[in-house]
Design a protein around this motif. Sequence first.
Motif, short mmCIF file in Angstrom:
data_model
loop_
_atom_site.label_atom_id
_atom_site.label_comp_id
_atom_site.label_asym_id
_atom_site.label_seq_id
_atom_site.Cartn_x
_atom_site.Cartn_y
_atom_site.Cartn_z
N MET A 32 0.92 -1.33 0.15
CA MET A 32 -0.13 -0.09 0.10
C MET A 32 0.91 1.40 -0.08
SD MET A 32 -3.30 1.05 2.15
CE MET A 32 -4.10 -0.54 1.74
N TYR A 33 0.43 2.21 -0.75
CA TYR A 33 1.13 3.44 -0.85
C TYR A 33 0.79 4.63 0.01
CZ TYR A 33 3.40 1.78 -5.07
OH TYR A 33 4.43 1.08 -5.88
N ILE A 34 1.62 5.57 0.56
CA ILE A 34 1.04 6.69 1.21
C ILE A 34 1.12 7.90 0.11
CG2 ILE A 34 2.10 8.40 2.97
CD1 ILE A 34 3.75 5.97 3.88
N ILE A 35 -0.07 8.66 0.32
CA ILE A 35 -0.38 9.60 -0.31
C ILE A 35 0.10 11.09 0.41
CG2 ILE A 35 -1.98 11.25 -1.46
CD1 ILE A 35 -2.12 8.35 -2.77
N ARG A 36 1.06 11.67 -0.57
CA ARG A 36 1.46 13.12 0.21
C ARG A 36 1.25 14.18 -0.84
NH1 ARG A 36 6.63 15.15 -0.49
NH2 ARG A 36 7.92 13.58 -1.44
N ILE A 37 1.02 15.40 -0.44
CA ILE A 37 0.83 16.73 -1.23
C ILE A 37 2.17 17.16 -1.51
CG2 ILE A 37 -0.09 18.81 -1.88
CD1 ILE A 37 -1.96 16.32 -1.46
N GLY A 38 2.85 17.34 -2.88
CA GLY A 38 3.95 17.41 -3.01
C GLY A 38 4.39 18.92 -3.73
N SER A 39 3.17 19.92 -3.72
CA SER A 39 3.58 21.09 -4.34
C SER A 39 2.74 22.00 -3.90
CB SER A 39 3.38 20.77 -5.98
OG SER A 39 2.22 21.04 -6.36
N PRO A 40 2.96 23.33 -3.89
CA PRO A 40 2.23 24.45 -3.32
C PRO A 40 0.95 24.49 -4.19
CG PRO A 40 4.35 25.16 -3.56
CD PRO A 40 4.39 23.80 -4.16
N VAL A 41 1.33 24.37 -5.68
CA VAL A 41 -0.09 24.24 -6.49
C VAL A 41 -1.10 23.38 -6.29
CG1 VAL A 41 -0.86 23.98 -8.84
CG2 VAL A 41 1.40 25.03 -8.42
N ALA A 42 -0.75 22.20 -5.67
CA ALA A 42 -1.67 21.07 -5.26
C ALA A 42 -2.34 21.65 -3.97
CB ALA A 42 -1.06 19.60 -5.13
N GLU A 43 -1.59 22.18 -3.27
CA GLU A 43 -2.13 22.51 -1.86
C GLU A 43 -3.26 23.57 -2.11
OE1 GLU A 43 0.83 23.79 1.19
OE2 GLU A 43 1.91 21.77 0.80
N ALA A 44 -3.07 24.59 -2.95
CA ALA A 44 -3.75 25.80 -3.11
C ALA A 44 -4.99 25.32 -3.81
CB ALA A 44 -3.30 26.73 -4.16
N ARG A 45 -5.01 24.31 -4.62
CA ARG A 45 -6.11 23.55 -5.54
C ARG A 45 -7.10 23.11 -4.73
NH1 ARG A 45 -5.58 24.16 -11.40
NH2 ARG A 45 -4.25 25.77 -11.52
N LEU A 46 -6.27 22.37 -3.44
CA LEU A 46 -7.33 21.57 -2.43
C LEU A 46 -8.18 22.37 -1.78
CD1 LEU A 46 -4.77 18.83 -1.14
CD2 LEU A 46 -6.43 18.68 -3.08
N ALA A 47 -7.77 23.67 -1.42
CA ALA A 47 -8.25 24.51 -0.54
C ALA A 47 -9.46 25.08 -1.46
CB ALA A 47 -7.35 25.72 -0.44
N ASP A 48 -9.56 24.90 -2.58
CA ASP A 48 -10.74 25.55 -3.64
C ASP A 48 -11.79 24.55 -3.73
OD1 ASP A 48 -9.56 28.00 -3.68
OD2 ASP A 48 -8.66 27.60 -5.78
N LEU A 49 -11.57 23.28 -3.35
CA LEU A 49 -12.56 22.22 -3.80
C LEU A 49 -13.64 22.37 -2.70
CD1 LEU A 49 -10.09 19.10 -4.34
CD2 LEU A 49 -11.19 20.70 -5.93
N SER A 50 -15.02 21.75 -3.46
CA SER A 50 -16.00 21.71 -2.59
C SER A 50 -15.90 20.48 -1.64
CB SER A 50 -17.40 21.81 -3.39
OG SER A 50 -17.44 20.73 -4.26
N ASP A 51 -16.98 20.45 -0.72
CA ASP A 51 -16.95 19.22 -0.07
C ASP A 51 -17.16 17.99 -0.94
OD1 ASP A 51 -16.67 20.57 2.31
OD2 ASP A 51 -18.70 20.53 2.87
N ALA A 52 -18.23 18.06 -1.79
CA ALA A 52 -18.48 16.99 -2.63
C ALA A 52 -17.09 16.62 -3.59
CB ALA A 52 -19.41 17.36 -3.74
N GLU A 53 -16.39 17.52 -3.99
CA GLU A 53 -15.21 17.37 -4.64
C GLU A 53 -14.06 16.85 -3.78
OE1 GLU A 53 -15.13 20.79 -8.25
OE2 GLU A 53 -14.91 21.28 -6.08
N ILE A 54 -14.04 17.06 -2.52
CA ILE A 54 -13.23 16.54 -1.53
C ILE A 54 -13.36 14.88 -1.43
CG2 ILE A 54 -12.41 16.35 0.77
CD1 ILE A 54 -11.05 18.77 -0.55
N ASP A 55 -14.86 14.65 -1.50
CA ASP A 55 -15.06 13.31 -1.24
C ASP A 55 -14.76 12.57 -2.72
OD1 ASP A 55 -16.49 13.74 1.15
OD2 ASP A 55 -18.26 13.86 0.22
N ILE A 56 -14.82 13.07 -3.71
CA ILE A 56 -14.39 12.58 -5.08
C ILE A 56 -12.85 12.23 -4.68
CG2 ILE A 56 -13.97 12.65 -7.43
CD1 ILE A 56 -16.89 14.30 -7.32
N LEU A 57 -12.18 13.34 -4.53
CA LEU A 57 -10.69 13.20 -4.45
C LEU A 57 -10.40 12.10 -3.40
CD1 LEU A 57 -7.96 14.43 -5.18
CD2 LEU A 57 -8.26 15.93 -3.04
N LEU A 58 -11.01 11.91 -2.22
CA LEU A 58 -10.79 10.83 -1.40
C LEU A 58 -10.80 9.30 -1.99
CD1 LEU A 58 -12.29 12.52 1.85
CD2 LEU A 58 -9.89 12.10 1.18
#
Length: 79
Positions: free
Chosen positions: A1-27
């Motif tokens: 099993m792999y560990i997921i980690r955020i590896g860029s400021p771009v990804a961090e910024a985009r995550l903050a803009d996602l809706s709750d439904a989109e966060i569920d999809i991302l999970l």
Amino acid sequence: MYIIRIGSPVAEARLADLSDAEIDILLEIYEVLRMTPGNGRSLGTGNTLVWDYNGLSVIYFILDHQNEVVVLRVDRFPT
């Protein structure tokens, strides 16, 4: 099993803009990437891949020796 980690400021910024439904999809995407990260679509040569699912696109890099998936970018795309 792999560990997921955020590896860029771009990804961090985009995550903050996602809706709750989109966060569920991302999970859901993360759960698949934890088990089978190599099944994504290749972005050329190397270990950089993309996984498109239900309106989101995740670009990531696989570090096999560390059992890590490094998320580089998360984008919305039209469904």
